[in-house]
Design a protein around this motif. Structure first.
Motif, PDB file in Angstrom:
ATOM      1  N   ASP A  30      -4.402   2.820   5.273  1.00 17.15           N
ATOM      2  CA  ASP A  30      -4.624   2.279   3.279  1.00 17.15           C
ATOM      3  C   ASP A  30      -5.776   2.775   2.260  1.00 17.15           C
ATOM      4  OD1 ASP A  30      -3.760   0.045   5.552  1.00 17.15           O
ATOM      5  OD2 ASP A  30      -5.282  -1.281   5.666  1.00 17.15           O
ATOM      6  N   VAL A  32      -4.372   3.065  -0.483  1.00 18.78           N
ATOM      7  CA  VAL A  32      -4.318   2.960  -2.138  1.00 18.78           C
ATOM      8  C   VAL A  32      -6.500   1.581  -1.951  1.00 18.78           C
ATOM      9  CG1 VAL A  32      -3.480   1.091  -3.117  1.00 18.78           C
ATOM     10  CG2 VAL A  32      -2.220   3.022  -2.866  1.00 18.78           C
ATOM     11  N   LEU A  72      -5.005  10.971  -4.285  1.00 18.59           N
ATOM     12  CA  LEU A  72      -3.705  10.183  -4.517  1.00 18.59           C
ATOM     13  C   LEU A  72      -2.813   9.954  -5.489  1.00 18.59           C
ATOM     14  CD1 LEU A  72      -5.923   7.088  -2.909  1.00 18.59           C
ATOM     15  CD2 LEU A  72      -4.085   8.676  -1.697  1.00 18.59           C
ATOM     16  N   ALA A  88       1.023  -0.626  -6.146  1.00 18.34           N
ATOM     17  CA  ALA A  88       2.199  -0.422  -5.471  1.00 18.34           C
ATOM     18  C   ALA A  88       2.046   1.106  -4.678  1.00 18.34           C
ATOM     19  CB  ALA A  88       3.298  -1.210  -5.492  1.00 18.34           C
ATOM     20  N   HIS A  89       1.533   1.971  -5.550  1.00 19.38           N
ATOM     21  CA  HIS A  89       1.922   3.263  -4.759  1.00 19.38           C
ATOM     22  C   HIS A  89       0.891   4.360  -5.938  1.00 19.38           C
ATOM     23  CE1 HIS A  89       5.838   2.007  -2.683  1.00 19.38           C
ATOM     24  NE2 HIS A  89       5.959   1.136  -3.873  1.00 19.38           N
ATOM     25  N   ARG A  90       0.686   5.469  -5.295  1.00 21.28           N
ATOM     26  CA  ARG A  90       0.243   5.960  -6.056  1.00 21.28           C
ATOM     27  C   ARG A  90       0.615   6.782  -7.388  1.00 21.28           C
ATOM     28  NH1 ARG A  90      -0.929  10.184  -0.735  1.00 21.28           N
ATOM     29  NH2 ARG A  90      -1.774   8.382   0.573  1.00 21.28           N
ATOM     30  N   ASP A  91       0.143   7.857  -8.190  1.00 22.02           N
ATOM     31  CA  ASP A  91      -0.090   8.322  -9.485  1.00 22.02           C
ATOM     32  C   ASP A  91       0.514   7.632 -10.276  1.00 22.02           C
ATOM     33  OD1 ASP A  91       0.909  10.838  -8.246  1.00 22.02           O
ATOM     34  OD2 ASP A  91       3.182  10.246  -7.481  1.00 22.02           O
ATOM     35  N   ARG A 105      -0.473  -5.872 -11.015  1.00 16.65           N
ATOM     36  CA  ARG A 105       0.382  -4.753 -10.071  1.00 16.65           C
ATOM     37  C   ARG A 105       1.060  -3.431 -11.480  1.00 16.65           C
ATOM     38  NH1 ARG A 105       1.918  -5.311  -4.931  1.00 16.65           N
ATOM     39  NH2 ARG A 105       3.462  -3.818  -4.381  1.00 16.65           N
ATOM     40  N   TYR A 107       3.054  -0.089 -11.003  1.00 13.85           N
ATOM     41  CA  TYR A 107       3.643   0.095 -10.517  1.00 13.85           C
ATOM     42  C   TYR A 107       3.469   1.641 -10.063  1.00 13.85           C
ATOM     43  CZ  TYR A 107       5.820  -3.751  -8.777  1.00 13.85           C
ATOM     44  OH  TYR A 107       6.478  -5.149  -7.792  1.00 13.85           O
ATOM     45  N   SER A 108       4.508   2.633  -9.419  1.00 14.54           N
ATOM     46  CA  SER A 108       4.813   4.333  -9.606  1.00 14.54           C
ATOM     47  C   SER A 108       4.872   4.612 -10.376  1.00 14.54           C
ATOM     48  CB  SER A 108       4.521   4.948  -8.220  1.00 14.54           C
ATOM     49  OG  SER A 108       4.792   6.444  -8.000  1.00 14.54           O
TER      50      SER A 108
END
Length: 126
Positions: A30, A32, A72, A88-91, A105, A107-108
């Motif tokens: 986990d 994130v 990350l 939601a994701h990395r970067d 939210r 996103y990547s």
């Protein structure tokens, strides 16, 4: 912005709910959620604890936050995201002058900047 220990708890619980996590503590994978908890703890020590121990812990947490963020692909300054943040994701990169509201939210591969006063790409479309 986190102004008390109860605010800190509220932010962490809101972030956990936004990530759809039901476990009590982050698991091994986990990443994130661990990063978001570290971000909120750093914000707490920066905003609330002004004593010597608080300042020392803030700088130690800041180093850990930067190190974890580099691994990350996160570059998120403190005090720019409201509660209920869901990465939601990395970067993800956010400018220090940006202000993100509640229940967002991201996103990547997202870069959130701020409009500069000088030339450059932002003024090329005027």
């Amino acid at each position: 912005m986190i102004q008390s220990k109860s605010d800190y708890r509220e932010y962490v619980l809101s972030d956990k709910a936004a990530l759809f996590i039901s476990k009590k503590r982050p698991g091994l994978l986990d990443h994130v959620w661990r990063y978001e908890r570290l971000l909120r703890l750093t914000e707490y020590y920066h905003n609330v604890r002004s004593d010597l121990i608080g300042r020392v812990l803030y700088y130690a947490l800041r180093i850990l936050l930067d190190h974890t963020g580099n691994k990350l692909g996160f570059d998120i300054p403190i005090n720019c995201c409201g509660k209920g943040l869901s990465l939601a994701h990395r970067d993800v990169i956010i400018n220090e002058k940006a202000s993100i509201g509640e229940n967002c939210r991201i996103y990547s591969g997202v870069v959130i900047g701020s409009k500069g006063s000088g030339g450059g790409f932002a003024n090329a479309w005027k």
